[in-house]
Scaffold this motif. Structure first.
Motif: not given
Length: 216
Positions: A22-25, A85-87, A163-166, A180-188
């Motif tokens: 969640n923090a990374l996403a 909600g995040t996803f 790690l997230g911003p980098a 990055p949004f696609a990666c966040g969706a996968i993590l979520s």
């Protein structure tokens, strides 16, 4: 199924993974969202910066209510709602916002920007999982383990935000602003699966309620 699987794993591990993902996403999109809003949606500088403000403002308001709802309905349902909600917020940014970019409705000149605000606000409203995670760990662990577990939970959140911003900047540079949004969706989605299968519906209460309260 979840109740059978959990005893085979560390009781902390699923919650720590959820906190980290969640923090990374969340942080993976922080440096990219204003750039995306300006470059792809024609947002003003004020609109672009306000996107993240809308996330943190709605999260600030909703978190106490989510904690109260988790007391009433259980930790797992609120965990699931928060993760969904995040996803969905990320999916709105990836799919719906670009589709409506440049379109107008009445006095609203660009529905794409409105969807961006809606997506970030939705994520914020359901974004109290870090608080639910802390409560959950105090319920499944012995009191003597609380300090270490809560410290590890904070560490996972810190590592995710470091790690997230980098990672977001690297993905955006190489694959474009939406990566990055696609990666966040996968993590979520991964965190959602962990909640479904490894978080018990009714965690064993190992401490009295007054001890749970005192642990905070």
């Amino acid at each position: 199924m979840a109740d059978c699987v959990v005893p085979l794993m560390s009781k902390k591990l699923p919650t720590l993974f959820i906190q980290f993902s969640n923090a990374l996403a969340a942080s993976i999109v922080i440096p990219i969202l204003p750039l995306l809003a300006v470059d792809q949606f024609g947002a003003t500088a004020f609109q672009a910066i306000s996107l993240e403000s809308s996330y943190y403002l709605t999260k600030l308001v909703s978190t106490p209510y989510l904690a109260a709802l988790s007391d009433k309905y259980g930790r797992k349902p609120i965990f699931l709602i928060g993760q969904c909600g995040t996803f969905l917020g990320l999916i709105l940014i990836l799919g719906v916002a670009p589709a409506l970019n440049g379109t107008s409705w009445g006095s609203i000149q660009n529905l794409g920007i409105i969807i961006l605000f809606l997506a970030r606000s939705l994520d914020g409203v359901t974004g109290g999982n870090s608080t639910i995670a802390r409560i959950f760990l105090t319920e499944v662990l012995e009191k003597k383990e609380h300090t270490q577990a809560l410290g590890q939970l904070a560490a996972m959140q810190g590592v995710g935000f470091i790690l997230g911003p980098a990672l977001g900047g690297m993905l955006a540079t190489r694959f474009g602003f939406f990566a990055p949004f696609a990666c966040g969706a996968i993590l979520s989605a991964g965190a959602l699966i962990i909640i479904l299968f490894f978080i018990p519906a009714k965690p064993p209460t190992r401490v009295a309620q007054d001890e749970v309260t005192s642990s905070f």
